[in-house]
Design an enzyme around this catalytic site. Structure first.
Site, short mmCIF file in Angstrom:
data_model
loop_
_atom_site.label_atom_id
_atom_site.label_comp_id
_atom_site.label_asym_id
_atom_site.label_seq_id
_atom_site.Cartn_x
_atom_site.Cartn_y
_atom_site.Cartn_z
N LYS A 191 9.15 3.07 -2.02
CA LYS A 191 9.31 3.75 -0.72
C LYS A 191 9.77 2.66 0.25
CE LYS A 191 8.07 4.70 3.00
NZ LYS A 191 8.90 4.33 4.18
N GLU B 296 0.08 -7.37 1.54
CA GLU B 296 0.75 -8.51 2.20
C GLU B 296 0.98 -8.09 3.64
OE1 GLU B 296 1.15 -11.35 0.87
OE2 GLU B 296 1.01 -10.95 -1.27
N CYS C 135 7.24 -12.83 8.41
CA CYS C 135 5.77 -12.78 8.37
C CYS C 135 5.16 -14.17 8.44
CB CYS C 135 5.31 -12.06 7.12
SG CYS C 135 5.96 -12.76 5.60
N GLU D 288 0.70 -10.39 16.75
CA GLU D 288 1.97 -10.69 16.08
C GLU D 288 3.12 -10.06 16.88
OE1 GLU D 288 2.79 -8.72 12.32
OE2 GLU D 288 3.62 -10.58 11.53
P1 NAD Z 1 5.00 -1.19 8.80
O1 NAD Z 1 3.59 -1.39 8.41
O2 NAD Z 1 5.30 -0.43 10.02
O3 NAD Z 1 5.79 -0.45 7.62
C1 NAD Z 1 5.87 -0.97 6.32
C2 NAD Z 1 6.09 0.16 5.35
O4 NAD Z 1 4.96 1.02 5.35
C3 NAD Z 1 7.29 1.06 5.68
O5 NAD Z 1 7.95 1.42 4.50
C4 NAD Z 1 6.62 2.28 6.32
O6 NAD Z 1 7.39 3.44 6.21
C5 NAD Z 1 5.35 2.36 5.50
N1 NAD Z 1 4.26 3.10 6.14
C6 NAD Z 1 3.98 3.23 7.46
N2 NAD Z 1 2.88 3.99 7.64
C7 NAD Z 1 2.45 4.36 6.41
C8 NAD Z 1 1.37 5.13 5.93
N3 NAD Z 1 0.48 5.71 6.75
N4 NAD Z 1 1.21 5.31 4.59
C9 NAD Z 1 2.08 4.71 3.73
N5 NAD Z 1 3.14 3.98 4.13
C10 NAD Z 1 3.32 3.78 5.45
O7 NAD Z 1 5.64 -2.65 8.84
P2 NAD Z 1 7.11 -3.05 9.31
O8 NAD Z 1 7.18 -2.92 10.79
O9 NAD Z 1 8.10 -2.34 8.45
O10 NAD Z 1 7.16 -4.59 8.88
C11 NAD Z 1 6.74 -5.64 9.68
C12 NAD Z 1 5.35 -6.11 9.27
O11 NAD Z 1 5.35 -6.52 7.91
C13 NAD Z 1 4.88 -7.32 10.05
O12 NAD Z 1 3.54 -7.15 10.42
C14 NAD Z 1 5.01 -8.46 9.06
O13 NAD Z 1 4.18 -9.57 9.29
C15 NAD Z 1 4.68 -7.77 7.78
N6 NAD Z 1 5.18 -8.53 6.64
C16 NAD Z 1 4.28 -9.21 5.85
C17 NAD Z 1 4.74 -9.97 4.77
C18 NAD Z 1 3.76 -10.72 3.89
O14 NAD Z 1 4.17 -11.14 2.82
N7 NAD Z 1 2.52 -10.91 4.29
C19 NAD Z 1 6.10 -10.05 4.51
C20 NAD Z 1 6.99 -9.35 5.34
C21 NAD Z 1 6.52 -8.58 6.40
#
Ligand code: NAD
Length: 506
Positions: free
Chosen positions: A191, A267, A301, A399
């Protein structure tokens, strides 16, 4: 042809080539059951790129059925080497499409093309790496128990892996998950993030056209997190969820997956410190600090978003930092010379801008680089530093996920360790000093999953990747992925005549 014209031509070709995106389920590209779609927007122009099929519960159901059938059938029955041959084939196909994938990724996300080319090349390495890891490192143990038993362990695939990914480095993060999930023998439902669907779709096309994977092994369900994502998490037949994204989303997902007792890898977000002591190689520290916060448009991240610089060198260091910031090339993501591009989406742009305004209200001095006037239609935030920050401010605790660095000073080692640890996140940290004992001491005292001494974030696929505290649960990378993507089974074999209790025997 001038550089501007070359870039213009690339964008025009992309506009003509990119078609609407469908779901990929059971080896077929199909519309969502509801027939609903959403618009995908280009961060550089904020113009519509295409429409994307908006998957939901019934589409996840279809994908889960297909994935289960493949797991129980052809895929599950393949000898390991034949399965890994498919993984190598995926890697070879990605290599043939690096240029196209990189252009799609930059067009879709605003990430500079010099970066997406590197990231896409690394994606094929993810597949080769895991194919090699499985054939060389995925083995069990044997336990000899006197002359009575020989017990041994084997690793089996878990079943259907639900992979949920963010938009900040989509192709790289997706393949970090897809490669170990498939190589260990699971089937996959991906997804992708709704703001960056193009390269996940291209991967499905490549796999469909060139790899000939059995139907149902790899499925992609586009859609919103609250619908497609939440349905994947709640689905009874999906055994595990590997999630990368925001901390609050991770916590919501864990709640929603509790009823079906999901296995999770998380993550999550970060707010990583970079600590620069007065004996550090300041030229290299400057390079690393600038790269660590402004690469990936600051949407990284592991970004070093909190700078703690020793007060004796702070003035010189900040002066040099300002000079760098003024020179960073902010531009069109499709231009090879661009170092920083636009943020992914207007919502995210507003969010980051709001944090800069808040920092000003909280007493920070704001220093920013430049955005060329002709790019005013894009989601551009210039490289920014927030001076006079301190740990009590929201911009230091939360963040921001943009090209924004908070700058603080320190005097003593203990003081800086305390400040570094005074956030809820614990993803990464960077320590700069020539005193090697101090380097180890401080790194080990920082509560984070990954520390680098005298270096920016350099990733080796064999090492564990992941965070502590609110930055994650579990580790990806190397053989650590086997812990998550495989089920360990122990077989106890009686090899002698050990005693068996004889209930009911006269
Ligand atoms: P997000 O949490 O908004 O979305 C990530 C994914 O989760 C998307 O595909 C979204 O559609 C899905 N999602 C959202 N709500 C959901 C739910 N209720 N149930 C299931 N899936 C759901 O994150 P983002 O804005 O896309 O990405 C940025 C974030 O990701 C930042 O916080 C960043 O630090 C983090 N990140 C972490 C790492 C790591 O390795 N630790 C790497 C890259 C990004």
């Amino acid at each position: 042809m001038s550089n501007v014209n070359v870039v213009h031509k690339v964008r025009q070709e992309l506009q003509e080539k990119v078609k609407d995106v469908k779901l990929y389920i059971d080896g077929k590209f199909i519309v969502a059951e509801s027939n609903e779609q959403f618009d995908n927007i280009e961060p550089f122009t904020n113009a519509r790129i295409n429409s994307v099929a908006s998957g939901a519960r019934t589409d996840i159901d279809k994908a889960a059925k297909a994935a289960r059938k493949a797991f129980k059938g052809e895929w599950g029955g393949l000898p390991q080497q034949q399965r890994l041959d498919y993984i190598y084939k995926i890697a070879d196909s990605i290599d043939r499409h690096v240029e196209e994938l990189a252009h799609l990724e930059s067009y879709d996300t605003g990430l500079p093309i010099f970066l997406t080319k590197k990231m896409v090349s690394r994606a094929s390495k993810n597949f080769r790496f895991y194919a090699e890891m499985v054939s060389s490192q995925m083995y069990g143990d044997a336990y000899q128990v006197d002359d009575e038993f020989l017990n041994y362990t084997i690793r089996k695939p878990v079943g259907i892996a639900g992979l949920i990914t963010p938009w900040n480095a989509p192709f790289m993060l997706e393949t970090w998950k897809i490669a170990p999930a498939l190589a260990t023998g699971n089937t996959v439902i991906l997804k992708p993030a709704e703001w960056s669907p193009l390269t996940a779709n291209k991967l499905a096309e490549i796999i469909d056209e060139e790899v000939d994977l059995p139907d149902g092994v790899f499925n992609v369900v586009h859609g919103y997190g609250e619908t497609a994502g939440a349905s994947l998490v709640a689905h009874e037949d999906v055994e595990l969820i590997s999630f990368t994204g925001e901390t609050t989303t991770g916590s919501e997902i864990m709640k929603n997956g509790a009823d079906s007792l999901k296995r999770f890898s998380m993550e999550l977000g970060g707010k990583s410190p970079i600590i620069i002591f007065d004996d550090a190689d300041l030229d290299r520290a400057l390079d690393a600090c600038t790269w660590g916060i402004f690469s990936f448009n600051g949407e990284r991240c592991t970004a070093n978003s909190r700078l703690y610089v020793h007060e004796d060198i702070a003035e010189d260091f900040v002066k040099a930092l300002k000079e760098r910031i003024s020179n960073i090339k902010v531009g069109d993501p499709l231009d090879e010379k661009t170092e920083v591009g636009p943020l992914i989406h207007t919502n995210h742009y507003k969010n980051v801008k709001g944090y800069i305004e808040l920092a000003e209200q909280e007493g920070c001095e704001v220093f920013q680089g430049n955005v060329p006037e002709e790019h005013s239609q894009g989601n551009y935030i210039p490289p920014t530093i927030l001076l006079n920050a301190d740990n009590s401010m929201r911009v230091v605790q939360e963040e921001v996920f943009g090209p924004v660095l908070t700058v603080m000073t320190f005097k003593e080692e203990e003081e800086v360790i305390e400040k570094a640890n005074d956030v809820r996140y614990g993803l990464a940290g960077y320590v700069w000093t020539k005193d090697i004992q101090r380097g180890h001491r401080v790194s080990q005292a920082v509560d984070a999953g990954m520390l680098w001494i005298n270096s920016q974030n350099v990733r080796d696929l064999r090492t564990p990747f992941g965070g502590s505290k609110h930055s994650g649960i579990g580790r990806e990378g190397g053989y650590y992925a086997f812990e998550f993507y495989t089920e360990m089974q122990v077989i106890h074999v009686a090899i002698g005549e050990h005693r068996i209790p004889q209930f009911g025997k006269n």
